[in-house]
Design a protein around this motif. Structure first.
Motif, PDB file in Angstrom:
ATOM      1  N   VAL A  43       0.844  -1.205   0.000  1.00  0.00           N
ATOM      2  CA  VAL A  43       0.000   0.000   0.000  1.00  0.00           C
ATOM      3  C   VAL A  43       0.877   1.252   0.000  1.00  0.00           C
ATOM      4  N   ILE A  44       1.936   1.243   0.795  1.00  0.00           N
ATOM      5  CA  ILE A  44       2.829   2.409   0.845  1.00  0.00           C
ATOM      6  C   ILE A  44       3.454   2.649  -0.524  1.00  0.00           C
ATOM      7  N   PHE A  66       0.954   4.148  -2.863  1.00  0.00           N
ATOM      8  CA  PHE A  66       0.700   5.533  -2.459  1.00  0.00           C
ATOM      9  C   PHE A  66       1.816   6.466  -2.894  1.00  0.00           C
ATOM     10  N   VAL A  67       3.042   6.014  -2.689  1.00  0.00           N
ATOM     11  CA  VAL A  67       4.199   6.846  -3.054  1.00  0.00           C
ATOM     12  C   VAL A  67       4.183   7.123  -4.559  1.00  0.00           C
ATOM     13  N   LEU A 111       1.282   9.523  -5.375  1.00  0.00           N
ATOM     14  CA  LEU A 111       1.568  10.899  -4.941  1.00  0.00           C
ATOM     15  C   LEU A 111       2.594  11.563  -5.859  1.00  0.00           C
ATOM     16  N   LYS A 112       3.578  10.784  -6.265  1.00  0.00           N
ATOM     17  CA  LYS A 112       4.616  11.329  -7.165  1.00  0.00           C
ATOM     18  C   LYS A 112       3.986  11.734  -8.505  1.00  0.00           C
ATOM     19  N   ASN A 136       2.083  14.771  -8.079  1.00  0.00           N
ATOM     20  CA  ASN A 136       2.995  15.897  -7.862  1.00  0.00           C
ATOM     21  C   ASN A 136       3.504  16.467  -9.187  1.00  0.00           C
ATOM     22  N   TRP A 137       3.681  15.574 -10.153  1.00  0.00           N
ATOM     23  CA  TRP A 137       4.212  16.034 -11.438  1.00  0.00           C
ATOM     24  C   TRP A 137       3.123  16.453 -12.423  1.00  0.00           C
ATOM     25  N   LEU A 138       1.895  16.029 -12.134  1.00  0.00           N
ATOM     26  CA  LEU A 138       0.777  16.299 -13.048  1.00  0.00           C
ATOM     27  C   LEU A 138       0.571  17.799 -13.337  1.00  0.00           C
ATOM     28  N   PRO A 139       0.598  18.670 -12.322  1.00  0.00           N
ATOM     29  CA  PRO A 139       0.399  20.097 -12.637  1.00  0.00           C
ATOM     30  C   PRO A 139       1.444  20.663 -13.582  1.00  0.00           C
ATOM     31  N   LEU A 140       2.680  20.156 -13.471  1.00  0.00           N
ATOM     32  CA  LEU A 140       3.739  20.649 -14.371  1.00  0.00           C
ATOM     33  C   LEU A 140       3.452  20.206 -15.802  1.00  0.00           C
ATOM     34  N   ILE A 171       0.415  19.460 -16.967  1.00  0.00           N
ATOM     35  CA  ILE A 171      -0.769  20.221 -17.426  1.00  0.00           C
ATOM     36  C   ILE A 171      -0.345  21.613 -17.895  1.00  0.00           C
ATOM     37  N   LEU A 181       6.938  14.225  -1.537  1.00  0.00           N
ATOM     38  CA  LEU A 181       6.131  13.302  -2.356  1.00  0.00           C
ATOM     39  C   LEU A 181       5.031  14.059  -3.088  1.00  0.00           C
ATOM     40  N   PHE A 182       4.471  15.043  -2.396  1.00  0.00           N
ATOM     41  CA  PHE A 182       3.389  15.828  -2.990  1.00  0.00           C
ATOM     42  C   PHE A 182       3.478  17.261  -2.481  1.00  0.00           C
ATOM     43  N   ASP A 183       3.596  18.190  -3.421  1.00  0.00           N
ATOM     44  CA  ASP A 183       3.673  19.606  -3.064  1.00  0.00           C
ATOM     45  C   ASP A 183       2.367  20.277  -3.505  1.00  0.00           C
ATOM     46  N   ARG A 192       2.088  23.298  -6.009  1.00  0.00           N
ATOM     47  CA  ARG A 192       2.153  23.114  -7.467  1.00  0.00           C
ATOM     48  C   ARG A 192       0.755  23.164  -8.075  1.00  0.00           C
ATOM     49  N   TRP A 193      -0.187  22.527  -7.373  1.00  0.00           N
ATOM     50  CA  TRP A 193      -1.571  22.532  -7.854  1.00  0.00           C
ATOM     51  C   TRP A 193      -2.221  23.888  -7.628  1.00  0.00           C
ATOM     52  N   LEU A 199      -1.357  26.563 -10.020  1.00  0.00           N
ATOM     53  CA  LEU A 199      -1.684  26.266 -11.418  1.00  0.00           C
ATOM     54  C   LEU A 199      -2.922  27.066 -11.855  1.00  0.00           C
ATOM     55  N   THR A 230       2.108   4.672   9.363  1.00  0.00           N
ATOM     56  CA  THR A 230       2.063   4.848   7.902  1.00  0.00           C
ATOM     57  C   THR A 230       1.521   6.237   7.554  1.00  0.00           C
ATOM     58  N   LEU A 285       3.906   9.127   5.792  1.00  0.00           N
ATOM     59  CA  LEU A 285       3.538   9.609   4.446  1.00  0.00           C
ATOM     60  C   LEU A 285       3.159  11.095   4.469  1.00  0.00           C
TER      61      LEU A 285
END
Lengths: 41, 326
Positions: free
Chosen positions: A18-19, A22-23, A26-27, A30-34, A36, B79-81, B84-85, B88, B317, B321
């Motif tokens: 699961v971790i 999730f990682v 999330l990654k 995290n890159w999706l807005p760039l 888009i 992992l998530f910023d 960024r969203w 946008l 966990t 995270l």
């Protein structure tokens, strides 16, 4: 009894899976807005 | 000062990060509960409290552990910023951060009108008025209460033809029941219903539930906390059902009693009349009773092996995270 214990231990193997998912998720998020931003502009 | 400046302030970052931390927590808790096939409401409720309580402290605690957590160097490796969203702008004119404003505002209004105002009114009403007592409870009620582990619970009968049964907590817990209910239920059904209310009076003594409610009010803007809290309240009903069944030993009797508070055609009638449901809360109440009946009739598996280990691992966990979600 031993099989039951073994099954219980296997239940805990879900956690690293699961971790990991999730990682990765999330990654990607995290890159999706760039991406888009690149596509829209 | 535009929306971006507000969200970049300390309080703005707190609000945004607690929202994303709640999202992670609710997703992880949901996944683990399903994977481990946990059906015991007492254990499920503890997991739900993680969703409500953890995000409140996560932001200040993480910053205390790592003061540079909010800086660019950390955000790049995170992992998530969220920024960024939020920075946008779709088609260079419509910022994504604008989606969050109605979400937070809507949740705040729901809490104000569905919880803060009704709870305040209820408390003021309790302080001002005495019980609308019609008559003392009949001997059957007294003998049932004597059979149940209900120390110092008062009983009152209200003159009302509708089936009404309420547990009042506080320094002097009491159970209010209507004359209509007494005419409707058999002895066994009355015992099942009273046992459920006695369970409420016992559990409501715990100050922890008040703490959770206060924390939940602190997160008034957070829709995830709103849902998690309502589901924890639903779990509370199931816990009291289980306590009642453990005392009476008759789950089907309690299920039959619950059905009287939620007739099979209650939902269908609302639609057939062509009217919208009277309120979302009323609909939720009917669905909650249905799920309790289904659960009692199915005799769910209550056994959970190593619950505290599972709870601790879920806690860790979420904690780890969320540290990398900024």
């Amino acid at each position: 009894m031993r099989i039951k214990m073994l099954r219980e231990m296997l239940n805990f193997l879900y956690i690293p899976v699961v971790i990991f998912i999730f990682v990765v998720l999330l990654k990607v998020l995290n890159w999706l807005p760039l991406i888009i931003r690149q596509v829209l502009n | 000062m535009d929306i971006q400046d507000i969200l970049n302030s300390y309080s703005g970052r707190y609000i945004v990060q607690t929202f994303f931390h709640s999202l992670t927590a609710v997703a992880l808790v949901g996944i683990f509960l399903r994977l481990w096939k946990i059906e015991n409401p007492l254990v499920i409720q503890k997991f739900r409290f993680l969703v409500i309580l953890l995000p409140v402290l996560s932001f200040p605690v993480y910053h205390l552990l790592n003061p540079v957590r909010g800086e660019v160097s950390f955000r790049i490796c995170a992992l998530f910023d969220s920024s960024r969203w939020l920075s946008l702008a779709l088609w260079e004119s419509f910022p994504v951060s604008l989606f969050l404003v109605p979400l937070f505002l809507g949740t705040s209004l729901i809490i104000l009108f569905q919880e803060v105002i009704p709870v305040t009114k209820h408390l003021m009403h309790l302080r001002k008025t005495a019980y609308p007592v019609d008559a003392g409870a009949p001997s059957s009620v007294k003998s049932i209460l004597n059979e149940l582990p209900a120390p110092e619970v008062d009983d009152f009968v209200i003159k009302d033809n509708n089936p009404v049964l309420i547990a009042k907590s506080g320094p002097r817990p009491a159970i209010l029941l209507s004359s209509g209910l007494l005419n409707l239920l058999s002895y066994d059904q009355l015992k099942a219903a009273l046992a459920h209310e006695v369970a409420h009076t016992i559990r409501n003594r715990r100050p922890f539930l008040i703490l959770v409610f206060l924390v939940r009010l602190l997160m008034f803007y957070n829709p995830v906390t709103l849902i998690a809290f309502r589901r924890a309240v639903s779990d509370e009903e199931k816990i009291c059902d289980d306590m009642a069944v453990s005392w009476t030993g008759k789950p089907q009797t309690l299920a039959d009693t619950l059905k009287m508070f939620c007739p099979e055609d209650a939902i269908r009638d609302n639609h057939s009349d062509g009217l919208a449901l009277k309120s979302l809360a009323g609909y939720g109440h009917i669905m909650s009773i249905r799920s309790r009946v289904e659960r009692l009739e199915r005799a769910v598996n209550q056994q959970v092996s190593l619950p505290w280990l599972k709870f601790a691992l879920t806690f860790l966990t979420i904690g780890i995270l969320n540290y990398y979600i900024v």
